[in-house]
Design a protein around this motif. Sequence first.
Motif, short mmCIF file in Angstrom:
data_model
loop_
_atom_site.label_atom_id
_atom_site.label_comp_id
_atom_site.label_asym_id
_atom_site.label_seq_id
_atom_site.Cartn_x
_atom_site.Cartn_y
_atom_site.Cartn_z
N GLU A 133 0.73 -1.22 -0.15
CA GLU A 133 -0.24 0.29 0.16
C GLU A 133 0.65 0.99 0.14
OE1 GLU A 133 -3.09 2.56 3.06
OE2 GLU A 133 -2.40 -0.53 3.07
N GLU A 134 0.16 1.98 -0.57
CA GLU A 134 0.64 3.61 -0.88
C GLU A 134 1.33 3.70 0.35
OE1 GLU A 134 1.13 7.66 -3.48
OE2 GLU A 134 -0.72 5.63 -2.94
N GLU A 135 2.53 4.71 0.62
CA GLU A 135 3.06 5.27 1.83
C GLU A 135 3.75 3.88 2.66
OE1 GLU A 135 3.83 8.74 3.05
OE2 GLU A 135 2.47 8.86 0.97
N LYS A 136 3.84 3.02 2.70
CA LYS A 136 4.01 1.86 3.40
C LYS A 136 5.01 1.24 3.30
CE LYS A 136 0.23 0.27 5.68
NZ LYS A 136 0.20 0.64 6.76
N GLU A 212 -0.01 -0.34 -4.39
CA GLU A 212 -1.20 0.29 -4.56
C GLU A 212 -1.96 1.00 -4.03
OE1 GLU A 212 -2.49 -3.64 -2.21
OE2 GLU A 212 -2.42 -4.48 -4.28
N ASP A 213 -3.14 1.42 -4.08
CA ASP A 213 -3.79 3.01 -3.35
C ASP A 213 -4.20 2.75 -1.79
OD1 ASP A 213 -4.21 4.00 -6.25
OD2 ASP A 213 -6.44 3.34 -6.40
N LYS A 214 -3.81 4.04 -1.40
CA LYS A 214 -3.23 4.00 0.12
C LYS A 214 -4.85 3.62 0.66
CE LYS A 214 -2.67 6.87 3.76
NZ LYS A 214 -1.63 8.28 4.83
N LYS A 215 -5.48 2.81 1.35
CA LYS A 215 -7.01 2.34 1.70
C LYS A 215 -7.04 3.99 2.68
CE LYS A 215 -6.28 -1.98 0.94
NZ LYS A 215 -6.51 -4.17 1.66
N ALA A 216 -8.82 4.46 2.81
CA ALA A 216 -9.00 5.15 4.04
C ALA A 216 -9.30 4.36 4.92
CB ALA A 216 -10.80 5.59 3.11
N VAL A 217 -8.66 5.52 6.38
CA VAL A 217 -8.63 5.07 7.18
C VAL A 217 -9.92 4.70 8.14
CG1 VAL A 217 -7.54 5.05 9.90
CG2 VAL A 217 -6.24 4.53 7.23
#
Length: 258
Positions: A133-136, A212-217
């Motif tokens: 995931e993006e930002e990971k 992959e797109d960052k998932k909404a928290v």
Amino acid sequence: MEQRRSLAVPCGAPILAISFLACVATALELSVNNHAADFTLSTTLVPAISLSCLVHNSSQAEELLWYRGDGQVGLNAGNKVNISNICISPVNESDNGVTFTCRLARDKSVQLSVILDVQFPPQLSGEETLHVEEEKDVTLTCNSKSNPQAQSTWLKDNHSLTLQQSHHEVYQNSEIFRLSIKKVQKSDNGTYTCVVESPLGYGTKDFHLIVEDKKAVFPTEAVIAAAVVVSLTILFGIVARKDTIFKCFKKPREIALS
């Protein structure tokens, strides 16, 4: 009266006898493949190699033992006395660095060891496709076995990877070549290639990184708190209007007809 005569024994004779036996004992030695001392045997991935252990300066039958590391090797009855041979077949990567030792059965301090130095080109393995995931953060691990130790580099989409100090981190030891990427971005998408080179050859391994797109928290705690507030509000409202609500459920009085 006739006196008995005794043969005089020189006082130094026992010492000479002991010294002679000691010389005989210390003269007993072993050799392996014509080496009289411990040695390293360099080889490649060949179908087989043999080790031959021979007893020297012995006037009697001597039993020999073979060990691979700490484990004893099983020998046939006819392959134990004064000379003993073992065969390593086939020679593979797991034999590298292994010690084979020939010992005298009646005196295990009399021994000779051989260390195998098995040389082979790089062999690579590792997880080929990684989803992150993006930002990971993500780590690409290239398992690399070779002897002698190889030099490694990373490519991205068939071009040299430019390492950014705050974004990339590289780690390498004798069996692992690792690339860590901090806070991955869409621009990090692509195919990363681990290239390992040694004097005996080189190897490559591709790793496909999919960002992959960052998932909404999902605000779980906030939703639970809101649900509690709504539930309490409804409950207090019911309690406050209980008299009015209960009236709706009372039966109407019957009117007597005159």
